[in-house]
Write a protein that holds these residues in place. Sequence first.
Motif, short mmCIF file in Angstrom:
data_model
loop_
_atom_site.label_atom_id
_atom_site.label_comp_id
_atom_site.label_asym_id
_atom_site.label_seq_id
_atom_site.Cartn_x
_atom_site.Cartn_y
_atom_site.Cartn_z
N ILE A 61 22.07 29.68 33.28
CA ILE A 61 23.30 30.20 33.88
C ILE A 61 23.12 30.27 35.40
O ILE A 61 22.17 30.88 35.90
N GLN A 62 24.06 29.67 36.10
CA GLN A 62 24.05 29.76 37.56
C GLN A 62 25.01 30.85 37.99
O GLN A 62 26.19 30.82 37.66
N THR A 63 24.51 31.82 38.73
CA THR A 63 25.34 32.93 39.17
C THR A 63 24.68 33.64 40.35
O THR A 63 23.45 33.58 40.52
N HIS A 64 25.50 34.29 41.16
CA HIS A 64 24.99 35.11 42.26
C HIS A 64 24.77 36.55 41.80
O HIS A 64 24.19 37.35 42.53
N GLN A 65 25.24 36.88 40.61
CA GLN A 65 25.07 38.22 40.06
C GLN A 65 24.00 38.18 38.98
O GLN A 65 24.27 37.97 37.80
N GLN A 66 22.75 38.39 39.39
CA GLN A 66 21.64 38.35 38.44
C GLN A 66 21.79 39.40 37.35
O GLN A 66 21.31 39.21 36.23
N GLU A 67 22.47 40.49 37.67
CA GLU A 67 22.65 41.57 36.69
C GLU A 67 23.45 41.10 35.48
O GLU A 67 23.29 41.62 34.37
N GLN A 90 19.56 21.74 35.91
CA GLN A 90 19.86 22.10 34.52
C GLN A 90 20.77 23.34 34.49
O GLN A 90 20.32 24.45 34.70
N ILE A 91 22.06 23.12 34.23
CA ILE A 91 23.05 24.20 34.25
C ILE A 91 23.93 24.09 33.01
O ILE A 91 24.48 23.03 32.71
N ASP A 92 24.07 25.21 32.29
CA ASP A 92 24.98 25.27 31.15
C ASP A 92 26.29 25.98 31.51
O ASP A 92 27.36 25.51 31.16
N PHE A 93 26.16 27.12 32.20
CA PHE A 93 27.33 27.88 32.65
C PHE A 93 27.21 28.13 34.15
O PHE A 93 26.11 28.32 34.68
N ILE A 94 28.35 28.14 34.82
CA ILE A 94 28.43 28.62 36.20
C ILE A 94 29.33 29.85 36.16
O ILE A 94 30.51 29.76 35.85
N VAL A 95 28.76 31.01 36.48
CA VAL A 95 29.45 32.28 36.25
C VAL A 95 29.56 33.07 37.54
O VAL A 95 28.61 33.13 38.34
N SER A 96 30.72 33.66 37.75
CA SER A 96 30.91 34.56 38.90
C SER A 96 31.66 35.79 38.44
O SER A 96 32.36 35.78 37.42
N TYR A 97 31.50 36.85 39.20
CA TYR A 97 32.14 38.13 38.88
C TYR A 97 32.87 38.64 40.10
O TYR A 97 32.32 38.68 41.21
N ILE A 146 33.12 29.83 34.97
CA ILE A 146 33.67 31.04 34.37
C ILE A 146 33.72 32.14 35.42
O ILE A 146 32.72 32.42 36.09
N THR A 147 34.89 32.75 35.57
CA THR A 147 35.05 33.85 36.51
C THR A 147 35.60 35.06 35.77
O THR A 147 36.62 34.98 35.09
N PHE A 148 34.91 36.18 35.92
CA PHE A 148 35.33 37.43 35.30
C PHE A 148 36.01 38.31 36.35
O PHE A 148 35.42 38.59 37.40
N HIS A 149 37.24 38.72 36.09
CA HIS A 149 37.97 39.62 36.97
C HIS A 149 38.13 40.95 36.22
O HIS A 149 39.02 41.09 35.39
N CYS A 150 37.28 41.90 36.49
CA CYS A 150 37.33 43.18 35.75
C CYS A 150 36.65 44.27 36.58
O CYS A 150 35.93 43.98 37.53
N TRP A 159 31.68 40.20 27.81
CA TRP A 159 32.46 38.97 27.64
C TRP A 159 31.55 37.74 27.70
O TRP A 159 31.71 36.79 26.93
N LEU A 160 30.58 37.75 28.63
CA LEU A 160 29.65 36.64 28.74
C LEU A 160 28.83 36.48 27.46
O LEU A 160 28.56 35.36 27.01
N SER A 161 28.47 37.60 26.84
CA SER A 161 27.70 37.56 25.60
C SER A 161 28.48 36.86 24.50
O SER A 161 27.93 36.05 23.74
N TYR A 162 29.78 37.15 24.40
CA TYR A 162 30.61 36.51 23.39
C TYR A 162 30.73 35.01 23.66
O TYR A 162 30.71 34.19 22.72
N LEU A 163 30.85 34.63 24.93
CA LEU A 163 30.92 33.21 25.27
C LEU A 163 29.63 32.49 24.90
O LEU A 163 29.66 31.35 24.42
#
Length: 273
Positions: A61-67, A90-97, A146-150, A159-163
């Motif tokens: 997973i590529q993300t700036h939010q390691q948490e 090697q990237i499966d998801f690109i995720v931002s929050y 994938i971008t989470f707005h919450c 939500w990421l766990s379900y994905l």
Amino acid sequence: MMSRLKYESGEKMPTIYIHDQPLVLHRTAFDQLVKLLPYWGLQLTDNNKIIGALKGKRLFIQTHQQELIQQASHLLKHTSIDLYHAKDHQIDFIVSYEHDSSEPFMTIKDSNRKYCLIPSNELNVNQSRFIYKGIWIPKQSKMPYITFHCPSIYLASEWLSYLILLHQSKHLPFLRYIKQDSYAFLVDHVLNKINPSLAAYQKPNKTQPEFSWPIFPAKQTLKPKKKRFNHLNSDSFQALNHEPITTNTFNPFKKEHPKKVQINPFSQKKNDD
């Protein structure tokens, strides 16, 4: 001590093992559990032991939010999947929050199109895809953005766990109608013993609508925003808690009563003479 469901006399009682502890189930509950386990990232061995179904699986997973990765790993630790911070090759998801307290939603963008999803706040067994709270992932989607707005990174991690479960579980068994009490029992007596953190998100809710909107704190000022979705209805806005507005009520049926002028017929006019 074994936990037991009440069962009819003479009926065969399947026994499962959670961390080597036996649990005796009614046959109906056992059959439902067998179909539910893949949705939770679990499986049943030939000896009826519950183990992680994703052992040996790796997701980058590529993300700036390691948490996000840390919290998702915590929610999925029972599945035995390994989540890694992705490298360039090697990237499966690109995720931002993005912290957003107005209307929780998420977007999934692949090479073809962009999807907007509004997951349910709570779990309701009467809603479609209820285990994942209405979340789904496009088929054959490679390296989605994938971008989470919450308002909470913990909600985004759920939500990421379900994905991730959807991404890794290619062939999920069809779920027939399951009673709320039956699902709650299996969450409490099975999933809660395996991963209490995920089980806490899987508690059924009796009154939750299929899609829900957040309730804002009192006295919060809402700035006008452009509509992101064109399927809003009047019920969607009932959750917004605005300040009361004082208005003057006009009653079209109320008759105005003019001031009465009393006339004295015996009063004589004064002569100007």
